[in-house]
Design a protein around this motif. Structure first.
Motif, mmCIF file in Angstrom:
data_model
loop_
_atom_site.group_PDB
_atom_site.id
_atom_site.type_symbol
_atom_site.label_atom_id
_atom_site.label_comp_id
_atom_site.label_asym_id
_atom_site.label_seq_id
_atom_site.Cartn_x
_atom_site.Cartn_y
_atom_site.Cartn_z
ATOM 1 N N GLU A 1 0.823 -1.206 0.000
ATOM 2 C CA GLU A 1 0.000 0.000 0.000
ATOM 3 C C GLU A 1 0.863 1.265 0.000
ATOM 4 O O GLU A 1 0.629 2.195 -0.772
ATOM 5 N N LEU A 2 1.852 1.287 0.865
ATOM 6 C CA LEU A 2 2.603 2.518 1.063
ATOM 7 C C LEU A 2 3.631 2.772 -0.028
ATOM 8 O O LEU A 2 4.078 3.914 -0.203
ATOM 9 N N ALA A 3 3.991 1.736 -0.763
ATOM 10 C CA ALA A 3 4.893 1.958 -1.898
ATOM 11 C C ALA A 3 4.275 2.935 -2.887
ATOM 12 O O ALA A 3 4.991 3.707 -3.547
ATOM 13 N N SER A 4 2.947 2.951 -2.975
ATOM 14 C CA SER A 4 2.268 3.875 -3.886
ATOM 15 C C SER A 4 2.427 5.324 -3.438
ATOM 16 O O SER A 4 2.197 6.248 -4.220
ATOM 17 N N GLN A 5 2.824 5.523 -2.172
ATOM 18 C CA GLN A 5 2.993 6.872 -1.624
ATOM 19 C C GLN A 5 4.463 7.230 -1.424
ATOM 20 O O GLN A 5 4.781 8.211 -0.747
ATOM 21 N N ASN A 6 5.351 6.407 -1.969
ATOM 22 C CA ASN A 6 6.800 6.598 -1.799
ATOM 23 C C ASN A 6 7.220 6.485 -0.334
ATOM 24 O O ASN A 6 8.122 7.179 0.135
ATOM 25 N N ILE A 7 6.539 5.591 0.394
ATOM 26 C CA ILE A 7 6.848 5.319 1.796
ATOM 27 C C ILE A 7 7.277 3.859 1.897
ATOM 28 O O ILE A 7 6.530 2.955 1.507
ATOM 29 N N ALA A 8 8.477 3.625 2.390
ATOM 30 C CA ALA A 8 9.012 2.270 2.482
ATOM 31 C C ALA A 8 8.628 1.626 3.813
ATOM 32 O O ALA A 8 8.468 2.306 4.829
ATOM 33 N N VAL A 9 8.510 0.313 3.792
ATOM 34 C CA VAL A 9 8.291 -0.472 5.010
ATOM 35 C C VAL A 9 9.340 -1.568 5.060
ATOM 36 O O VAL A 9 9.541 -2.286 4.070
ATOM 37 N N LYS A 10 10.023 -1.699 6.195
ATOM 38 C CA LYS A 10 11.037 -2.729 6.366
ATOM 39 C C LYS A 10 10.877 -3.396 7.734
ATOM 40 O O LYS A 10 10.292 -2.819 8.657
ATOM 41 N N ILE A 11 11.418 -4.606 7.838
ATOM 42 C CA ILE A 11 11.330 -5.398 9.064
ATOM 43 C C ILE A 11 12.735 -5.805 9.476
ATOM 44 O O ILE A 11 13.498 -6.325 8.662
#
Length: 275
Positions: free
Chosen positions: A163-173
């Motif tokens: 979802e957030l990739a569409s907003q140029n926001i990365a998620v990592k674990i």
């Protein structure tokens, strides 16, 4: 402008080490914790704002984010580190304690993430780094509550990434080991004291504790090592999703992710045999 990171759960362990590591690397740091009045180590550090954030208090979440933006102008990275572990057989853990485990480790992460997303969307840039655990990859006896919460965090993080990739926001674990060996285990130990095992489980608990002692003995990584991996995840410029942060859990992660179900279960049974 310098980059700014907001980190939750910075009174000890991975969180405190991450504050110091980011600060050494020239970042602004919003170091948040439940009781900042008791903090002496981080107060006064250059470009570090120590402020209150309790993931179970949504008002404090909004206030901490606002304070960070007011002090440094923006926030670039959120590190969701706050968490704790319940230790004990499932039957001995009350529903209220189980609810608290998920309130902190899952819903707390969701609430902090939800609160910062408007800021990230406005600046069209941001990163969310969720500190999971090896116990979010493989399961361990006596940690059903903690494993459940970290498995939920892993699924949430991976789905949110799309979802957030569409907003140029990365998620990592980031997946460290040491669920029973870091200083956040102080709360784990305190919780365990209220979770006396039922008599029928005594032989199982004794065997599990022996196995955990062996795992602790193999633990080589420090909180500073984990902080270095957190920083690398925040700055390596890749779209890598997961980072295994400590060598001690590599064999367990490999067994879970790179072997068959049968081989994995046999491997785990060899480490935690049923009496």
């Amino acid at each position: 402008m310098k980059n700014t990171v907001l980190i939750t759960g910075t009174s000890s362990g991975f969180g405190k080490a991450a504050v110091k590591h980011f600060a050494r690397e020239g970042w602004n740091v919003v170091a948040t914790m439940r009781a900042p009045a008791a903090e002496t180590d981080l107060v006064g550090m250059k470009d570090v704002l120590v402020t209150r954030l309790d993931v179970q208090d949504r008002g404090s979440i909004d206030e901490a984010i606002a304070a960070g933006i007011a002090r440094f102008g923006k926030i670039d990275v959120l590190v969701n580190n706050a968490g704790f572990s319940l230790f004990g057989v499932f039957e001995s853990i009350s529903r209220e304690k189980m609810q608290e485990q998920f309130d902190v480790n899952v819903f707390g992460v969701m609430d902090v993430t939800r609160a910062i997303l408007p800021h990230f969307r406005q600046q069209k840039l941001g990163m969310i780094l969720n500190i999971s655990s090896g116990a979010g990859v493989f399961t361990l006896p006596m940690l059903s509550a903690y494993c459940g919460s970290k498995f939920a965090l892993e699924g949430f993080s991976e789905a949110l990434r799309y979802e957030l990739a569409s907003q140029n926001i990365a998620v990592k674990i980031v997946e460290p080991g040491g669920a029973l060996a870091t200083s956040f285990g102080a709360r784990s130990g305190a919780e365990a004291a209220h979770n006396t095992s039922l008599a029928d489980y005594e032989a199982f608990v004794a065997r599990a504790n022996e196995a955990f002692a062996g795992l602790r003995a193999k633990r080589l990584a420090t909180s500073e090592d984990v902080a270095e991996v957190i920083f690398r995840a925040a700055t390596d410029g890749t779209d890598q999703l997961r980072y295994v942060a400590t060598e001690d859990i590599q064999p367990l992660v490999k067994a879970r992710r790179e072997t068959s179900e049968e081989a994995y279960m046999a491997f785990m049974q060899s480490h935690f045999p049923t009496p």
